[in-house]
Write a protein that holds these residues in place. Structure first.
Motif, short mmCIF file in Angstrom:
data_model
loop_
_atom_site.label_atom_id
_atom_site.label_comp_id
_atom_site.label_asym_id
_atom_site.label_seq_id
_atom_site.Cartn_x
_atom_site.Cartn_y
_atom_site.Cartn_z
N ALA A 236 0.82 -1.21 0.00
CA ALA A 236 0.00 0.00 0.00
C ALA A 236 0.86 1.26 0.00
CB ALA A 236 -0.92 0.00 1.22
N VAL A 237 2.20 1.12 -0.03
CA VAL A 237 3.07 2.30 -0.04
C VAL A 237 2.84 3.08 -1.34
CG1 VAL A 237 5.45 3.14 -0.01
CG2 VAL A 237 4.80 1.17 1.40
N PRO A 238 2.59 4.39 -1.29
CA PRO A 238 2.39 5.17 -2.51
C PRO A 238 3.60 5.13 -3.44
CG PRO A 238 1.61 6.39 -0.60
CD PRO A 238 2.36 5.20 -0.07
N PHE A 239 3.33 5.10 -4.75
CA PHE A 239 4.38 5.07 -5.76
C PHE A 239 4.62 6.46 -6.33
CE2 PHE A 239 2.81 0.54 -6.96
CZ PHE A 239 3.50 -0.01 -5.89
N ALA A 240 5.88 6.75 -6.64
CA ALA A 240 6.26 7.96 -7.37
C ALA A 240 7.01 7.51 -8.62
CB ALA A 240 7.15 8.86 -6.51
N VAL A 241 6.35 7.66 -9.79
CA VAL A 241 6.86 7.07 -11.03
C VAL A 241 6.72 8.09 -12.16
CG1 VAL A 241 6.64 5.13 -12.65
CG2 VAL A 241 6.08 4.79 -10.25
N GLY A 242 7.62 8.05 -13.13
CA GLY A 242 7.43 8.82 -14.35
C GLY A 242 8.59 9.68 -14.80
N GLU A 243 9.72 9.65 -14.09
CA GLU A 243 10.80 10.57 -14.44
C GLU A 243 11.45 10.23 -15.79
OE1 GLU A 243 14.80 9.10 -12.16
OE2 GLU A 243 13.18 9.84 -10.89
N GLU A 244 11.28 9.00 -16.26
CA GLU A 244 11.87 8.62 -17.54
C GLU A 244 10.89 8.75 -18.71
OE1 GLU A 244 14.87 5.11 -17.02
OE2 GLU A 244 13.16 4.74 -15.71
N PHE A 245 9.65 9.11 -18.44
CA PHE A 245 8.65 9.13 -19.50
C PHE A 245 8.89 10.30 -20.44
CE2 PHE A 245 5.29 6.96 -16.59
CZ PHE A 245 6.02 5.79 -16.66
N SER A 246 8.72 10.05 -21.74
CA SER A 246 9.00 11.08 -22.74
C SER A 246 7.77 11.47 -23.54
CB SER A 246 10.11 10.60 -23.69
OG SER A 246 9.76 9.39 -24.31
N LYS A 248 3.04 12.02 -23.12
CA LYS A 248 1.80 11.72 -22.40
C LYS A 248 1.38 10.28 -22.62
CE LYS A 248 -0.92 13.88 -26.13
NZ LYS A 248 0.16 14.71 -26.69
N TRP A 249 1.79 9.70 -23.75
CA TRP A 249 1.40 8.32 -24.02
C TRP A 249 2.07 7.36 -23.05
CZ3 TRP A 249 2.31 11.72 -28.20
CH2 TRP A 249 1.16 12.05 -28.92
N GLN A 250 3.29 7.65 -22.62
CA GLN A 250 3.91 6.79 -21.62
C GLN A 250 3.24 6.94 -20.26
OE1 GLN A 250 8.28 7.68 -22.61
NE2 GLN A 250 8.34 5.57 -21.94
N PHE A 251 2.73 8.13 -19.98
CA PHE A 251 2.01 8.33 -18.72
C PHE A 251 0.63 7.66 -18.74
CE2 PHE A 251 4.93 11.74 -17.38
CZ PHE A 251 4.96 11.50 -16.01
N LEU A 252 0.09 7.39 -19.92
CA LEU A 252 -1.30 6.94 -20.05
C LEU A 252 -1.67 5.80 -19.12
CD1 LEU A 252 -3.29 6.54 -23.35
CD2 LEU A 252 -3.36 4.75 -21.65
N PRO A 253 -1.00 4.62 -19.18
CA PRO A 253 -1.44 3.53 -18.30
C PRO A 253 -1.21 3.82 -16.83
CG PRO A 253 0.61 2.96 -19.41
CD PRO A 253 0.12 4.23 -20.03
N TYR A 254 -0.19 4.61 -16.51
CA TYR A 254 0.12 4.88 -15.11
C TYR A 254 -0.91 5.81 -14.47
CZ TYR A 254 4.44 2.35 -15.50
OH TYR A 254 5.35 1.34 -15.66
N ILE A 255 -1.49 6.69 -15.27
CA ILE A 255 -2.54 7.57 -14.76
C ILE A 255 -3.89 6.87 -14.82
CG2 ILE A 255 -3.80 9.72 -15.18
CD1 ILE A 255 -1.16 10.96 -16.09
N GLU A 256 -4.22 6.27 -15.95
CA GLU A 256 -5.53 5.65 -16.12
C GLU A 256 -5.74 4.46 -15.17
OE1 GLU A 256 -8.12 6.63 -17.95
OE2 GLU A 256 -7.00 8.41 -18.54
N ARG A 257 -4.67 3.72 -14.90
CA ARG A 257 -4.80 2.55 -14.02
C ARG A 257 -4.32 2.87 -12.60
NH1 ARG A 257 -1.85 -2.17 -17.40
NH2 ARG A 257 -2.06 -1.20 -19.45
N HIS A 258 -4.02 4.13 -12.36
CA HIS A 258 -3.55 4.62 -11.07
C HIS A 258 -2.38 3.78 -10.55
CE1 HIS A 258 -4.93 7.60 -7.92
NE2 HIS A 258 -3.71 7.22 -7.56
N LEU A 259 -1.35 3.69 -11.37
CA LEU A 259 -0.14 2.97 -11.02
C LEU A 259 0.93 3.89 -10.46
CD1 LEU A 259 0.02 0.55 -14.08
CD2 LEU A 259 -1.09 0.21 -11.86
N THR A 260 0.63 5.18 -10.39
CA THR A 260 1.50 6.10 -9.67
C THR A 260 0.63 7.03 -8.84
OG1 THR A 260 3.30 7.69 -9.85
CG2 THR A 260 1.58 7.83 -11.53
N ASP A 261 1.14 7.40 -7.68
CA ASP A 261 0.43 8.33 -6.80
C ASP A 261 1.02 9.73 -6.85
OD1 ASP A 261 -1.36 6.27 -5.36
OD2 ASP A 261 0.65 5.42 -5.19
N PHE A 262 2.26 9.80 -7.33
CA PHE A 262 2.92 11.08 -7.61
C PHE A 262 3.53 10.98 -9.00
CE2 PHE A 262 3.17 10.65 -2.97
CZ PHE A 262 2.61 11.85 -2.57
N ALA A 263 3.18 11.92 -9.88
CA ALA A 263 3.70 11.90 -11.25
C ALA A 263 5.06 12.59 -11.28
CB ALA A 263 2.73 12.60 -12.19
#
Length: 392
Positions: A236-246, A248-263
């Motif tokens: 249940a620890v919140p995830f912080a993910v996305g620093e390598e994304f280049s 919005k399409w790479q962010f898509l599954p992480y936002i839509e499926r809530h796989l990161t809690d901090f972008a």
């Protein structure tokens, strides 16, 4: 007004290159941007040469259209190299537009949501004792959001050796001690820099009592969103993910499926302001705050401050500080950064005031930059004790 030139400036600050980009216009107004693809500056400079030929003579105020043309005007669109170049150009175009209109960039993005941009600092130290001392020192200077790094119980056989299973129990033990020592007011995170597997990440998180960590950053690699889905079921620890994304399409599954809690959006990699604002709006709709990646220099910091000022869903900005004073220092070189950037963001306490200067509010000593040349730098190549390759 028309674009008259695009000039890359690789400068050495501290221990790495910073690839700065100047976009010039026929009216004498220029803008600064920065590429975030550290260690691959030659590839980005090659992409900039291609983009330059297209951009000469274009209207710099048409930022959204130019973004689309740079991205879609080729068969092999996207990717980290092209988007790092495109990010720098987009940031510079916003700097030009702000200067031309006499307003800070945040006014181009909808206006100011906040007066200061809160930041987080990183605790140093190779041992648990050093890490805790570092946290306490940062706390004494007013820092209330602090990130730590993985620890090892003993010095490895070689500097480039990292064994996750040795790190996991030791790091967990000292994070628990840090929470017990500092109490609940501290916002505490750890960046595992994608060095773990799903099983290792779960093992690490499950060793921590509830409430120990406020976030874990990049515990595993991000190429496979399904891996984060599997890990989400195990902690249940919140995830912080996305620093390598280049994009919005790479962010898509992480936002839509809530796989990161901090972008962990990086404005110098994700596509500049044009793309970052779309990701921010998307994240807002899913109640996810931005926690921008900011490992570069004053231009990246200045651009991210403008972004942070303009979006409602913002947590903290990553910042590098000395541990004895609140001085921003880019890649570790205080003197180099001071000499190269006569106008740059300045911390006040643990936040950056939002500037009112036109554009980004940062300037480079171009003569000093011209005296520098690109230097080879390669990210560390790490391995495990058995000699196999692992992530840095």
């Amino acid at each position: 007004m028309r674009i008259s030139d695009v000039k890359p400036y690789p400068v050495w600050v501290g221990s790495r290159n910073q690839l700065l980009v100047k976009v010039e216009t026929d009216e004498g107004i220029h803008g600064w941007g920065e590429s975030g693809l550290s260690g691959r500056e030659l590839a980005v400079m090659g992409a900039l040469k291609h983009f330059r030929e297209f951009l000469i003579g274009k209207d710099p105020m048409q930022r959204g259209r130019l973004w689309q043309e740079l991205y879609r005007g080729q068969y092999f669109e996207g990717g980290r190299v092209l988007l790092a170049a495109q990010s720098a150009i987009d940031i510079a175009l916003h700097d030009i537009a702000g200067k031309a209109l006499g307003v800070p960039v945040y006014q181009l993005l909808g206006g100011k949501q906040r007066d200061v941009v809160p930041c987080f600092a990183t605790a140093a130290g190779g041992s648990g004792e050093q890490m805790l001392d570092s946290i306490q020192l940062l706390w004494s200077h007013g820092w209330r959001v602090i990130r730590t790094m993985p620890l090892l119980p003993r010095a490895p056989a070689a500097p480039e050796v990292f064994e996750p299973r040795e790190s996991i129990p030791y790091t967990a033990q000292w994070l628990v001690k840090a929470r017990e020592t500092m109490g609940g007011e501290l916002t505490l995170g750890v960046d595992y820099h994608h060095r773990l597997t799903i099983a290792e990440s779960a093992s690490f998180c499950q060793r921590l009592p509830t409430g120990t960590l406020d976030f874990i950053e990049e515990p595993i690699r991000d190429e496979t969103p399904e891996a984060y889905e599997a890990l989400r079921k195990l902690t249940a620890v919140p995830f912080a993910v996305g620093e390598e994304f280049s994009s919005k399409w790479q962010f898509l599954p992480y936002i839509e499926r809530h796989l990161t809690d901090f972008a962990r959006l990086d404005i110098c990699n994700v596509g500049g302001f044009t793309e970052a604002m779309k990701v921010a709006g998307w994240a807002e709709a899913h109640y996810i705050d931005l926690m921008p990646h900011n490992p570069l220099g004053p231009i990246c910091t200045a651009a991210t401050i403008q972004l942070a000022a303009a979006v409602p869903n913002f947590a903290w900005l990553e910042v590098r500080v000395t541990q004895s004073e609140n001085l921003y220092y880019g890649q570790g070189g205080v003197n180099e950064a001071e000499a190269l950037f006569p106008a740059q963001p300045r911390l006040v306490g643990n936040s950056f005031p939002v500037p009112d200067a036109p554009g980004l509010g940062v300037e480079l000593d171009e003569k000093a930059a011209q005296e520098q040349t690109w230097r080879f730098w390669e990210a560390p190549h790490w391995r495990r004790g058995d000699g196999s390759v692992t992530n840095w």
